[in-house]
Design an enzyme around this catalytic site. Structure first.
Site, PDB file in Angstrom:
ATOM      1  N   ASN A 203     -25.792 -21.312  24.425  1.00  0.00           N
ATOM      2  CA  ASN A 203     -25.137 -21.668  25.688  1.00  0.00           C
ATOM      3  C   ASN A 203     -25.132 -23.187  25.879  1.00  0.00           C
ATOM      4  O   ASN A 203     -26.157 -23.842  25.672  1.00  0.00           O
ATOM      5  CB  ASN A 203     -25.896 -20.980  26.840  1.00  0.00           C
ATOM      6  CG  ASN A 203     -25.067 -20.871  28.097  1.00  0.00           C
ATOM      7  OD1 ASN A 203     -24.167 -21.654  28.339  1.00  0.00           O
ATOM      8  ND2 ASN A 203     -25.398 -19.883  28.903  1.00  0.00           N
TER       9      ASN A 203
ATOM     10  N   GLN B 175     -20.111 -11.446  34.603  1.00  0.00           N
ATOM     11  CA  GLN B 175     -19.322 -11.823  35.778  1.00  0.00           C
ATOM     12  C   GLN B 175     -17.885 -11.444  35.441  1.00  0.00           C
ATOM     13  O   GLN B 175     -17.255 -12.096  34.615  1.00  0.00           O
ATOM     14  CB  GLN B 175     -19.479 -13.319  36.061  1.00  0.00           C
ATOM     15  CG  GLN B 175     -20.905 -13.662  36.449  1.00  0.00           C
ATOM     16  CD  GLN B 175     -21.198 -15.132  36.264  1.00  0.00           C
ATOM     17  OE1 GLN B 175     -21.087 -15.645  35.160  1.00  0.00           O
ATOM     18  NE2 GLN B 175     -21.576 -15.797  37.335  1.00  0.00           N
TER      19      GLN B 175
ATOM     20  N   HIS C 167     -12.752 -14.892  29.581  1.00  0.00           N
ATOM     21  CA  HIS C 167     -13.054 -14.176  28.336  1.00  0.00           C
ATOM     22  C   HIS C 167     -14.347 -13.409  28.617  1.00  0.00           C
ATOM     23  O   HIS C 167     -15.352 -14.010  28.981  1.00  0.00           O
ATOM     24  CB  HIS C 167     -13.262 -15.201  27.211  1.00  0.00           C
ATOM     25  CG  HIS C 167     -13.367 -14.615  25.839  1.00  0.00           C
ATOM     26  ND1 HIS C 167     -12.806 -15.228  24.738  1.00  0.00           N
ATOM     27  CD2 HIS C 167     -13.966 -13.500  25.361  1.00  0.00           C
ATOM     28  CE1 HIS C 167     -13.062 -14.517  23.652  1.00  0.00           C
ATOM     29  NE2 HIS C 167     -13.770 -13.462  24.012  1.00  0.00           N
TER      30      HIS C 167
ATOM     31  N   HIS D 204     -17.833 -11.939  28.653  1.00  0.00           N
ATOM     32  CA  HIS D 204     -19.056 -12.346  27.961  1.00  0.00           C
ATOM     33  C   HIS D 204     -20.273 -11.808  28.704  1.00  0.00           C
ATOM     34  O   HIS D 204     -20.283 -11.728  29.918  1.00  0.00           O
ATOM     35  CB  HIS D 204     -19.159 -13.869  27.786  1.00  0.00           C
ATOM     36  CG  HIS D 204     -19.005 -14.672  29.034  1.00  0.00           C
ATOM     37  ND1 HIS D 204     -17.782 -14.860  29.659  1.00  0.00           N
ATOM     38  CD2 HIS D 204     -19.904 -15.353  29.766  1.00  0.00           C
ATOM     39  CE1 HIS D 204     -17.939 -15.634  30.721  1.00  0.00           C
ATOM     40  NE2 HIS D 204     -19.226 -15.934  30.825  1.00  0.00           N
TER      41      HIS D 204
ATOM     42  N   HIS E  85     -24.133 -12.444  29.516  1.00  0.00           N
ATOM     43  CA  HIS E  85     -25.237 -13.402  29.521  1.00  0.00           C
ATOM     44  C   HIS E  85     -26.508 -12.630  29.180  1.00  0.00           C
ATOM     45  O   HIS E  85     -26.779 -11.586  29.773  1.00  0.00           O
ATOM     46  CB  HIS E  85     -25.426 -14.012  30.916  1.00  0.00           C
ATOM     47  CG  HIS E  85     -24.319 -14.895  31.360  1.00  0.00           C
ATOM     48  ND1 HIS E  85     -24.363 -16.259  31.255  1.00  0.00           N
ATOM     49  CD2 HIS E  85     -23.124 -14.603  31.937  1.00  0.00           C
ATOM     50  CE1 HIS E  85     -23.260 -16.787  31.753  1.00  0.00           C
ATOM     51  NE2 HIS E  85     -22.481 -15.796  32.169  1.00  0.00           N
TER      52      HIS E  85
END
Length: 200
Positions: free
Chosen positions: A73, A129, A140, A142, A144
């Site tokens: 990240n 999210q 896109h 994803h 976390h």
């Protein structure tokens, strides 16, 4: 589960740590590959990764399957905060295929387990999210993955606020025409290399 994951015996891996009892047995082939061995590094370094409109350097990616990839990240909230994304550019979770959904979550499970041990954490937060009003800033899908330790946030759910803040900052910082000013590519590449070693 639709067609299921396509199995690639040449890319088999061994699971040595099971969190939930749902992991596959030793030697099960599921199409995942580490990207650090000599034979795959050349192939993987030529592979192109996209994160929404952004190009991701292959050295930021530490694990890959046929349908998904994991990257370090740019703005981690806690040590070990990484992202798992589908290779296909998909804006919303509902737009993933069954195979992509399965692959994405299986990869998240495996990576989370390894990073929890590596960072000597005791828990994991997995979060998506899904859409702009949910705080998604890069269009896109994803996941976390955040290794968690006791006391890392005063109130446990503050981690979601921290993710929202980092995502908003990221949106302001990422610009296709400008160089990123956050963590250096060298720092991120070094972290990715350390994580690759977890998947031998």
């Amino acid at each position: 589960m639709g067609k299921g994951l396509r199995l690639l015996p040449s890319l088999a891996f061994t699971l040595t740590h099971s969190h939930s009892g749902n992991c596959l047995p030793r030697g099960s082939a599921v199409g995942f590959r580490s990207i650090s061995s000599t034979s795959t590094t050349t192939k993987m370094s030529a592979e192109h990764y996209k994160f929404g409109p952004y190009k991701i350097e292959p050295k930021e990616v530490f694990y890959s399957s046929e349908l998904s990839y994991a990257m370090v990240n740019l703005r981690p909230v806690v040590p070990g905060h990484v992202l798992v994304c589908p290779k296909r550019e998909v804006k919303r979770f509902a737009d993933l295929t069954v195979d992509e959904t399965s692959d994405l979550w299986f990869m998240a499970q495996k990576i989370g387990s390894r990073l929890e041990g590596y960072h000597q954490a005791t828990s994991l937060t997995f979060t998506i999210q899904d859409g702009p009003q949910a705080g998604q800033t890069v269009p896109h899908v994803h996941i976390h993955i955040l290794p968690r330790k006791s006391g890392d946030f005063e109130n446990n759910d503050e981690i979601y606020d921290a993710i929202d803040v980092k995502e908003k900052e990221l949106k302001q910082k990422l610009d296709l025409d400008k160089e990123r000013k956050d963590r250096s590519i060298e720092e991120m590449a070094q972290e990715a290399e350390a994580y690759r070693s977890l998947f031998f």
